[in-house]
Write a protein that holds these residues in place. Structure first.
Motif, PDB file in Angstrom:
ATOM      1  N   LYS A  41      -1.694  -4.874  -5.737  1.00  0.00           N
ATOM      2  CA  LYS A  41      -2.005  -3.660  -6.557  1.00  0.00           C
ATOM      3  C   LYS A  41      -3.435  -3.203  -5.660  1.00  0.00           C
ATOM      4  O   LYS A  41      -4.358  -3.942  -5.316  1.00  0.00           O
ATOM      5  CB  LYS A  41      -2.552  -3.901  -7.771  1.00  0.00           C
TER       6      LYS A  41
ATOM      7  N   SER B 165       2.023  -1.846  -5.818  1.00  0.00           N
ATOM      8  CA  SER B 165       1.728  -0.963  -6.904  1.00  0.00           C
ATOM      9  C   SER B 165       0.465  -0.264  -6.608  1.00  0.00           C
ATOM     10  O   SER B 165      -0.586  -0.956  -6.035  1.00  0.00           O
ATOM     11  CB  SER B 165       2.084  -1.380  -8.279  1.00  0.00           C
TER      12      SER B 165
ATOM     13  N   VAL C  66      -2.964   2.347  -7.995  1.00  0.00           N
ATOM     14  CA  VAL C  66      -3.628   3.021  -9.159  1.00  0.00           C
ATOM     15  C   VAL C  66      -4.418   4.139  -8.374  1.00  0.00           C
ATOM     16  O   VAL C  66      -5.122   4.145  -7.183  1.00  0.00           O
ATOM     17  CB  VAL C  66      -4.987   1.895  -9.418  1.00  0.00           C
TER      18      VAL C  66
ATOM     19  N   ARG D 235       5.231   1.834 -11.035  1.00  0.00           N
ATOM     20  CA  ARG D 235       4.457   1.175  -9.915  1.00  0.00           C
ATOM     21  C   ARG D 235       3.029   2.205  -9.667  1.00  0.00           C
ATOM     22  O   ARG D 235       2.209   1.966  -8.646  1.00  0.00           O
ATOM     23  CB  ARG D 235       4.918   0.860  -8.711  1.00  0.00           C
TER      24      ARG D 235
ATOM     25  N   GLU E 125      -0.090   4.115 -11.425  1.00  0.00           N
ATOM     26  CA  GLU E 125      -1.130   4.159 -12.616  1.00  0.00           C
ATOM     27  C   GLU E 125      -1.934   5.418 -12.307  1.00  0.00           C
ATOM     28  O   GLU E 125      -2.499   5.344 -11.129  1.00  0.00           O
ATOM     29  CB  GLU E 125      -1.715   3.049 -12.832  1.00  0.00           C
TER      30      GLU E 125
ATOM     31  N   SER F 154      -7.065  -7.985 -10.832  1.00  0.00           N
ATOM     32  CA  SER F 154      -5.457  -7.886 -10.382  1.00  0.00           C
ATOM     33  C   SER F 154      -5.783  -6.815  -9.118  1.00  0.00           C
ATOM     34  O   SER F 154      -4.652  -6.732  -8.430  1.00  0.00           O
ATOM     35  CB  SER F 154      -4.531  -7.432 -11.273  1.00  0.00           C
ATOM     36  N   LEU F 155      -6.753  -6.331  -8.960  1.00  0.00           N
ATOM     37  CA  LEU F 155      -7.005  -5.302  -7.770  1.00  0.00           C
ATOM     38  C   LEU F 155      -7.404  -5.667  -6.656  1.00  0.00           C
ATOM     39  O   LEU F 155      -8.321  -6.579  -6.592  1.00  0.00           O
ATOM     40  CB  LEU F 155      -7.685  -3.903  -8.078  1.00  0.00           C
TER      41      LEU F 155
END
Lengths: 339, 339
Positions: B3, B33, B35, B56, B58, B96-97
């Motif tokens: 991510k 994915s 952001v 995928r 946000e 998670s990033l």
């Protein structure tokens, strides 16, 4: 009569090109006489059969040559009989001599100018100033370009004043726009030195300070003089020179890849020639040491006779225009603080 | 699933090109994915009618934009709701990033990476490393290029280690040749810092130190990584970029001077196109911050979608190749001396 010393060794094609340059300069400037330093026998032989006014040339024997790879401080200490150091000694001791031109080791020449020639009144440290062509036309000077790596805001102020006088006197640049080399254009950019220098330059009355300058603006035309420490100035100039050279190489190699390109390049030949001439620093004169008690001009090691003649012209013009007197008159009084 | 945060503002053609880049990257890397930070309404509108896997992507709303002319430290302090600072905050707080890509203000991004993201173990200061094309082929990295103007020999050693790991991991450069930017090639050249750094780099086992490098060698191909203080590194890179740009401009203007040249240039069109592509840094990926706790990639402000996709690829590759773990493992332990 104006008398200049020409170091006849240290270049890629010395002494032949140095003698060519000397004779060209004598022809061009009737008020000029030259002192040539180098191997007497070789120089005499090189002048044999050529037409010139022998009363305006004097040869001073100097059997040694300083190599480009020699450590400058060692060279000026140990090679006293070199063509360059003999020239420096003559310049220092003989009041009738107004300048020295050399295409030998830059490091040795700049160190010798700083350590042996002495400074003009109020000069903290002499500075080394090359000239580069700007793409929209005209030239840009870079003060300092390697002579002074440890620097103060006071010194940058002096570089700005001396460089401006030089550009006005020798290149007729009116009210040269001075840029402070920095990593951004905003006033608060850079380290403590740059911030102090920005303030000091803003308050200096006899220069045309135009603010911070980023390295990418060097050839763009907005500035006539860049002031900087010798480390980043050296990087600035050499990065630009290297890039121009590598691009020309790349274009050349690409042209040979296809017949069509060769054909196209044939039609554009005069343009490429113009481009090459434009990028050739030899056409803009040598680099000078500013702030030394006498004029010192450094030509490129690969100079031809015409480029050396140009350097002699530059040294002559510096003397004729009274640049040293102006520097002494315009520099603010400097009292060294003993720390 | 990997991510990455994409700051969707701050570029010349944002957010359109950022969205293009995002969709290209999603298509290219099924394990990715994204952001997206920025104005939610605008971003949603920009994605309308386009085909992509919405699970995928946000969007995190961030109404402000940091301008290129804003003072970096003010921007990161005051513009908390900007697309960039929101991205930085997400990156810092969400485990998670793994990385952040931005084409906004370089100064703000680098300052935020240094001040907000934190450092990897033993890193003194993160460094900013752009990549340039070498004329004989391949690339050269420059560490540091503006993030750190006040510097120590220890830091230069770290830049050499981190830069080497980066070039090996992301560009598959084997055993990168490291040059210390200096004003001459001899060991004793430069100021005290350069002399200390030369010694330290010579004694560093896990790098391929090749000695001092002059600025004119940047594009010549002999070095894969240049280590230097951020001031001279910035000058090095921008002087080369500016010269290349100005030369292309000069050639272009000369071509229009004569019909013959236009004809010749017509035949050479594919060559000039190649040349332009070659000099276009967009084709080589963005500049990265090395030594920060998480991956940060800065793309050029004028990037198109493909260049932004390339930056995302770079961020992904940095994460996948475990560059942070290698940096932590290979940096010598650093104990800060309180002075």
């Amino acid at each position: 009569m104006l008398k200049i010393v020409l170091d006849c060794y240290g270049g890629d094609k010395s002494p032949a090109v140095n003698l060519d340059g000397a004779l060209l300069a004598l022809e061009r400037f009737p008020d000029l006489s030259l002192v040539l330093t180098g191997d007497e026998t070789e120089l005499k032989k090189g002048l044999e059969g050529r037409t010139f006014d022998s009363s305006r040339i004097e040869i001073v024997h100097a059997p040694e040559v300083i190599g480009v790879d020699e450590k400058p401080t060692d060279a000026i200490r140990l090679k006293k009989e070199s063509s360059m150091m003999k020239g420096v000694r003559l310049l220092r001791e003989d009041d009738s001599l107004s300048g020295l031109v050399s295409i030998g080791s830059t490091g040795a020449l700049v160190a010798a100018a700083q350590l042996r020639i002495g400074r003009l009144k109020n000069v903290i440290r002499p500075t080394f100033c090359p000239i580069m062509p700007k793409i929209p036309g005209g030239i840009v000077g870079v003060c300092d370009s390697g002579a002074n790596v440890d620097i103060s805001a006071d010194m940058l102020q002096q570089f700005a004043i001396m460089g401006s006088i030089y550009l006005e006197s020798v290149y007729q640049v009116k009210n040269p726009r001075v840029g402070l080399l920095n990593i951004g254009v905003e006033e608060e950019k850079g380290d403590q030195l740059r911030k102090e220098a920005y303030k000091l330059l803003s308050e200096t009355p006899n220069i045309n300070f135009a603010g911070n300058m980023e390295a990418r603006e060097l050839l763009a035309g907005d500035f006539d003089l860049v002031v900087c420490d010798g480390f980043s100035g050296n990087v600035l100039v050499k990065s630009a020179e290297g890039t121009a050279l590598q691009m020309m190489k790349l274009i050349k190699s690409k042209i040979y890849e296809k017949t069509l390109y060769k054909l196209g390049a044939g039609l554009m030949k005069p343009m490429f020639k113009e481009l090459k001439d434009f990028m050739n620093y030899q056409n803009y004169g040598g680099s000078v040491v500013l702030g030394a008690r006498k004029v010192v001009v450094k030509g490129h090691g690969s100079s031809e006779g015409t480029a050396i003649c140009k350097c002699i012209e530059q040294a002559r013009q510096m003397q004729v225009s009274g640049i040293s007197e102006r520097i002494e008159a315009e520099l603010p009084e400097y009292k060294k603080v003993i720390s």
